[in-house]
Design a protein around this motif. Structure first.
Motif, PDB file in Angstrom:
ATOM      1  N   SER A   1     -32.052   9.500 -24.167  1.00  0.00           N
ATOM      2  CA  SER A   1     -31.662  10.457 -23.134  1.00  0.00           C
ATOM      3  C   SER A   1     -31.353  11.814 -23.755  1.00  0.00           C
ATOM      4  O   SER A   1     -31.758  12.865 -23.219  1.00  0.00           O
ATOM      5  CB  SER A   1     -30.437   9.928 -22.384  1.00  0.00           C
ATOM      6  N   MET A   2     -30.668  11.816 -24.908  1.00  0.00           N
ATOM      7  CA  MET A   2     -30.333  13.066 -25.589  1.00  0.00           C
ATOM      8  C   MET A   2     -31.587  13.799 -26.038  1.00  0.00           C
ATOM      9  O   MET A   2     -31.716  15.016 -25.863  1.00  0.00           O
ATOM     10  CB  MET A   2     -29.433  12.766 -26.785  1.00  0.00           C
ATOM     11  N   VAL A   3     -32.540  13.056 -26.617  1.00  0.00           N
ATOM     12  CA  VAL A   3     -33.774  13.673 -27.100  1.00  0.00           C
ATOM     13  C   VAL A   3     -34.567  14.264 -25.943  1.00  0.00           C
ATOM     14  O   VAL A   3     -35.118  15.372 -26.044  1.00  0.00           O
ATOM     15  CB  VAL A   3     -34.616  12.643 -27.877  1.00  0.00           C
ATOM     16  N   LYS A   4     -34.609  13.535 -24.818  1.00  0.00           N
ATOM     17  CA  LYS A   4     -35.345  14.029 -23.648  1.00  0.00           C
ATOM     18  C   LYS A   4     -34.735  15.333 -23.145  1.00  0.00           C
ATOM     19  O   LYS A   4     -35.450  16.291 -22.814  1.00  0.00           O
ATOM     20  CB  LYS A   4     -35.333  12.973 -22.539  1.00  0.00           C
ATOM     21  N   ARG A   5     -33.403  15.383 -23.101  1.00  0.00           N
ATOM     22  CA  ARG A   5     -32.743  16.595 -22.614  1.00  0.00           C
ATOM     23  C   ARG A   5     -32.934  17.756 -23.590  1.00  0.00           C
ATOM     24  O   ARG A   5     -33.095  18.910 -23.173  1.00  0.00           O
ATOM     25  CB  ARG A   5     -31.262  16.324 -22.382  1.00  0.00           C
ATOM     26  N   LEU A   6     -32.909  17.448 -24.874  1.00  0.00           N
ATOM     27  CA  LEU A   6     -33.139  18.503 -25.863  1.00  0.00           C
ATOM     28  C   LEU A   6     -34.562  19.046 -25.775  1.00  0.00           C
ATOM     29  O   LEU A   6     -34.788  20.247 -25.891  1.00  0.00           O
ATOM     30  CB  LEU A   6     -32.861  17.961 -27.273  1.00  0.00           C
ATOM     31  N   ASP A   7     -35.532  18.133 -25.573  1.00  0.00           N
ATOM     32  CA  ASP A   7     -36.923  18.572 -25.418  1.00  0.00           C
ATOM     33  C   ASP A   7     -37.079  19.473 -24.193  1.00  0.00           C
ATOM     34  O   ASP A   7     -37.805  20.469 -24.222  1.00  0.00           O
ATOM     35  CB  ASP A   7     -37.855  17.361 -25.311  1.00  0.00           C
ATOM     36  N   ALA A   8     -36.393  19.064 -23.102  1.00  0.00           N
ATOM     37  CA  ALA A   8     -36.465  19.872 -21.883  1.00  0.00           C
ATOM     38  C   ALA A   8     -35.839  21.244 -22.102  1.00  0.00           C
ATOM     39  O   ALA A   8     -36.351  22.268 -21.646  1.00  0.00           O
ATOM     40  CB  ALA A   8     -35.755  19.148 -20.739  1.00  0.00           C
ATOM     41  N   ALA A   9     -34.701  21.265 -22.831  1.00  0.00           N
ATOM     42  CA  ALA A   9     -34.046  22.541 -23.116  1.00  0.00           C
ATOM     43  C   ALA A   9     -34.928  23.427 -23.981  1.00  0.00           C
ATOM     44  O   ALA A   9     -35.037  24.640 -23.752  1.00  0.00           O
ATOM     45  CB  ALA A   9     -32.709  22.285 -23.811  1.00  0.00           C
ATOM     46  N   ALA A  10     -35.579  22.812 -24.981  1.00  0.00           N
ATOM     47  CA  ALA A  10     -36.464  23.580 -25.851  1.00  0.00           C
ATOM     48  C   ALA A  10     -37.630  24.173 -25.061  1.00  0.00           C
ATOM     49  O   ALA A  10     -38.039  25.312 -25.284  1.00  0.00           O
ATOM     50  CB  ALA A  10     -36.986  22.698 -26.981  1.00  0.00           C
ATOM     51  N   ALA A  11     -38.147  23.384 -24.100  1.00  0.00           N
ATOM     52  CA  ALA A  11     -39.255  23.878 -23.282  1.00  0.00           C
ATOM     53  C   ALA A  11     -38.812  25.063 -22.433  1.00  0.00           C
ATOM     54  O   ALA A  11     -39.548  26.027 -22.254  1.00  0.00           O
ATOM     55  CB  ALA A  11     -39.782  22.759 -22.388  1.00  0.00           C
ATOM     56  N   ARG A  12     -37.575  25.001 -21.911  1.00  0.00           N
ATOM     57  CA  ARG A  12     -37.078  26.110 -21.091  1.00  0.00           C
ATOM     58  C   ARG A  12     -36.852  27.358 -21.938  1.00  0.00           C
ATOM     59  O   ARG A  12     -37.042  28.478 -21.485  1.00  0.00           O
ATOM     60  CB  ARG A  12     -35.789  25.698 -20.383  1.00  0.00           C
ATOM     61  N   ILE A  13     -36.397  27.128 -23.173  1.00  0.00           N
ATOM     62  CA  ILE A  13     -36.212  28.264 -24.072  1.00  0.00           C
ATOM     63  C   ILE A  13     -37.548  28.937 -24.360  1.00  0.00           C
ATOM     64  O   ILE A  13     -37.667  30.157 -24.379  1.00  0.00           O
ATOM     65  CB  ILE A  13     -35.541  27.796 -25.377  1.00  0.00           C
TER      66      ILE A  13
END
Length: 303
Positions: free
Chosen positions: A70-82
């Motif tokens: 779950s943490m990795v998925k959220r980090l990936d999503a955050a990176a994509a938004r950045i």
């Protein structure tokens, strides 16, 4: 809890091997092993069963792996938004709308959006429940009423009305009703008044049900209503935006229709700068502008 150790644990759990995880992380097997032992010591649990064929997660390891996924998925999503600050449009965009609008209007138009942005990944969530945009249950919503939640950017896209439609085949067999009272000789296909739907549509259905209608088919979304109409089962209550994609449908009782239903596009204030959101917003806006222009031209041609 040390994030670096969690990152190494996640790689090992995902690979099922210290060696393979080390290759991914560019670490030696011994370094990976030390970090896993240190994490197990800090938690006072065993995270892996070790055997000759590799590593298997223990029950405690499975719980921790679920958390790190779950943490990795959220980090990936955050990176994509950045990365949305760049000009390229790519990554996941979660869009929510009703089953009827999503299947009957939006989905058939998505090929043009993908042709323009082939790296876009759209997660289309079709349901009548209103998802919480500020809590990030979705990125963008298209709703049949103005959103009431705070901190949302909203745009009115168009107005629609619920009207009565049937196929030529059904009308040839059953006849064209001239008045509402003639519904006593027809089958009505509509959403159940208890189903989640716009108030204007429910009000029209209640008005029709006041007549002595011998047979009905109720469905909990407009996609099902349309399928019933296309199967020549009766006269359906459907949104007027269908007429362009289903031109053979015949409007029944042209004076009978619901009140206007506003269609809004909304997204959280924090996504104001998102390239993906902007691309989707502009695409939908352009499609609706073109649709309304075609409707005006068609109406002028009938005058």
């Amino acid at each position: 809890m040390d994030w670096d150790k969690l990152r190494i644990f996640h790689a090992v759990a995902d690979a099922g091997s210290l060696t393979h995880a080390g290759d991914v992380l560019h670490l030696s097997q011994s370094a990976v092993s030390r970090q896993i032992r240190s994490l197990e010591d800090s938690l006072s649990v065993t995270l892996f069963h070790r055997h000759a064929r590799g590593l298997i997660l223990t029950e405690q390891g499975e719980l921790l792996f679920d958390a790190t996924k779950s943490m990795v998925k959220r980090l990936d999503a955050a990176a994509a938004r950045i990365r949305d600050s760049e000009d390229e449009v790519f990554g996941e965009l979660r869009v929510t709308t009703t089953t009827g609008f999503g299947t009957l209007w939006l989905a058939p138009r998505l090929p043009a959006l993908y042709a323009k942005y082939p790296s876009l990944k759209i997660d289309l969530m079709l349901e009548e429940r209103v998802l919480d945009l500020p809590m990030r249950e979705a990125d963008v919503a298209i709703r049949m009423k103005e959103p009431s939640q705070a901190d949302l950017i909203r745009r009115r896209l168009m107005n629609i009305r619920m009207r009565l439609y049937a196929t030529p085949e059904y009308l040839e067999q059953a006849g064209m009703p001239a008045t509402m009272a003639d519904f006593a000789q027809h089958r009505l296909i509509c959403q159940n008044t208890g189903a989640a739907q716009v108030a204007a549509g429910a009000s029209l259905v209640q008005q029709l049900m006041a007549f002595d209608i011998p047979s009905t088919l109720t469905v909990n979304n407009y996609f099902g209503v349309l399928q019933g109409v296309l199967s020549h089962l009766g006269i359906g209550v459907l949104p007027d935006y269908l007429t362009e994609d289903f031109p053979k449908l015949v409007r029944v009782l042209p004076d009978v229709e619901s009140g206007e239903v506003p269609v809004f596009l909304a997204y959280p204030e924090e996504l104001r700068q998102s390239k993906r959101v902007a691309a989707f917003r502009d695409f939908v806006t352009e499609e609706i502008f073109a649709y309304r222009k075609r409707q005006r031209v068609a109406a002028e041609g009938e005058d």
